[in-house]
Design a protein around this motif. Structure first.
Motif, PDB file in Angstrom:
ATOM      1  N   ILE A  53       1.133  -0.998  -0.012  1.00 46.69           N
ATOM      2  CA  ILE A  53      -0.104   0.003  -0.077  1.00 46.69           C
ATOM      3  C   ILE A  53       1.377   1.240  -0.165  1.00 46.69           C
ATOM      4  O   ILE A  53       1.578   1.072   0.779  1.00 46.69           O
ATOM      5  CB  ILE A  53      -1.093  -0.368   1.425  1.00 46.69           C
ATOM      6  N   ASN A  54       0.454   2.318  -0.794  1.00 47.72           N
ATOM      7  CA  ASN A  54       0.731   3.237  -1.129  1.00 47.72           C
ATOM      8  C   ASN A  54       1.413   3.584   0.569  1.00 47.72           C
ATOM      9  O   ASN A  54       0.353   4.410   1.267  1.00 47.72           O
ATOM     10  CB  ASN A  54       0.362   4.527  -2.030  1.00 47.72           C
ATOM     11  N   PRO A  55       2.550   4.756   1.680  1.00 49.41           N
ATOM     12  CA  PRO A  55       2.696   4.933   2.532  1.00 49.41           C
ATOM     13  C   PRO A  55       2.471   5.929   3.098  1.00 49.41           C
ATOM     14  O   PRO A  55       1.693   6.242   4.162  1.00 49.41           O
ATOM     15  CB  PRO A  55       3.892   4.737   2.770  1.00 49.41           C
ATOM     16  N   LEU A  92       6.030  -0.869  -6.884  1.00 52.02           N
ATOM     17  CA  LEU A  92       4.332  -0.764  -7.907  1.00 52.02           C
ATOM     18  C   LEU A  92       5.217   0.883  -8.065  1.00 52.02           C
ATOM     19  O   LEU A  92       4.885   1.366  -9.074  1.00 52.02           O
ATOM     20  CB  LEU A  92       3.769  -0.541  -7.109  1.00 52.02           C
ATOM     21  N   GLU A  93       6.097   2.042  -7.609  1.00 51.40           N
ATOM     22  CA  GLU A  93       6.428   3.018  -7.622  1.00 51.40           C
ATOM     23  C   GLU A  93       6.470   3.152  -9.036  1.00 51.40           C
ATOM     24  O   GLU A  93       6.222   4.345 -10.377  1.00 51.40           O
ATOM     25  CB  GLU A  93       6.709   3.987  -7.150  1.00 51.40           C
ATOM     26  N   CYS A 130      -8.262   0.828  -4.099  1.00 48.41           N
ATOM     27  CA  CYS A 130      -8.476   2.641  -3.885  1.00 48.41           C
ATOM     28  C   CYS A 130      -7.020   3.036  -4.148  1.00 48.41           C
ATOM     29  O   CYS A 130      -7.940   4.493  -5.129  1.00 48.41           O
ATOM     30  CB  CYS A 130      -9.020   3.209  -2.518  1.00 48.41           C
ATOM     31  N   GLY A 131      -5.865   2.674  -3.747  1.00 48.96           N
ATOM     32  CA  GLY A 131      -4.840   4.025  -3.805  1.00 48.96           C
ATOM     33  C   GLY A 131      -4.421   3.667  -5.290  1.00 48.96           C
ATOM     34  O   GLY A 131      -3.897   4.218  -5.816  1.00 48.96           O
ATOM     35  N   LEU A 132      -4.451   2.067  -5.266  1.00 50.30           N
ATOM     36  CA  LEU A 132      -3.930   1.687  -7.331  1.00 50.30           C
ATOM     37  C   LEU A 132      -4.484   2.040  -7.810  1.00 50.30           C
ATOM     38  O   LEU A 132      -3.810   3.191  -9.122  1.00 50.30           O
ATOM     39  CB  LEU A 132      -3.246   0.187  -7.042  1.00 50.30           C
TER      40      LEU A 132
END
Length: 184
Positions: A53-55, A92-93, A130-132
């Motif tokens: 998950i995006n921190p 991912l980033e 949602c973040g992705l």
């Protein structure tokens, strides 16, 4: 992409670190559509969802857990793959600038090590999805959630079957709440 360049994925048992599941999905899509299929595979065994998950969405959220409540395979200090956001930042980033027609999510085993993780897995998965989609700049990106398989806890003794089943249930619950999602 491997070492910053694209390469052809040919499944060779024991000679590759690619996902057999992803290979078979790509092979079936190619056969069905009769066209080339491009796949980006981000794989890290024994990872918890918090590391994907995006921190910026996870840290400070109501879902952020104290270190002592994270799955037992979490180690303090930078660089370990289960540090919250670590796999997001390191896998991912780097692929987010590209566009995708679909995303497939298979993960959850390591979150079944903790009663707390397994009980909030639905919320963590919703936050991840949602973040992705936000980071991919595609709020309707189709997502396919692959449920953990059933296990026989008389054979697989390192898993707590009640927590494993809880993650399975949470995956199904999340799929019912997340728009444009397929559950397998």
């Amino acid at each position: 992409m491997q070492n910053g360049s694209w390469h052809i994925c040919i499944f060779r048992p024991k000679k590759t670190q690619k996902s057999l599941f992803a290979y078979l999905v790509g092979k079936n899509i190619r056969k069905k559509l009769n066209c080339a299929v491009g796949m980006v595979i981000g794989v890290k065994g024994a990872s918890i969802i918090q590391s994907w998950i995006n921190p910026s969405y996870y840290i400070g959220s109501e879902l952020e857990l104290p270190i002592e409540k994270l799955s037992k395979n979490y180690l303090t200090g930078g660089g370990f793959c289960n540090e919250p956001g670590y796999l997001y930042k390191n896998i991912l980033e780097s692929i987010l600038p590209y566009s995708y027609s679909n995303a497939i999510w298979y993960q959850g085993e390591s979150n079944s090590n903790s009663p707390h993780d397994s009980s909030i897995y639905c919320e963590l998965l919703k936050l991840f999805a949602c973040g992705l989609r936000k980071d991919c700049r595609d709020e309707s990106l189709p997502l396919c959630i692959i449920q953990l398989p059933d296990i026989d806890d008389t054979v697989v003794t390192y898993v707590k079957s009640d927590l494993w089943k809880e993650v399975q249930s949470q995956q199904e619950k999340a799929a019912s709440f997340i728009d444009n999602t397929t559950f397998v």
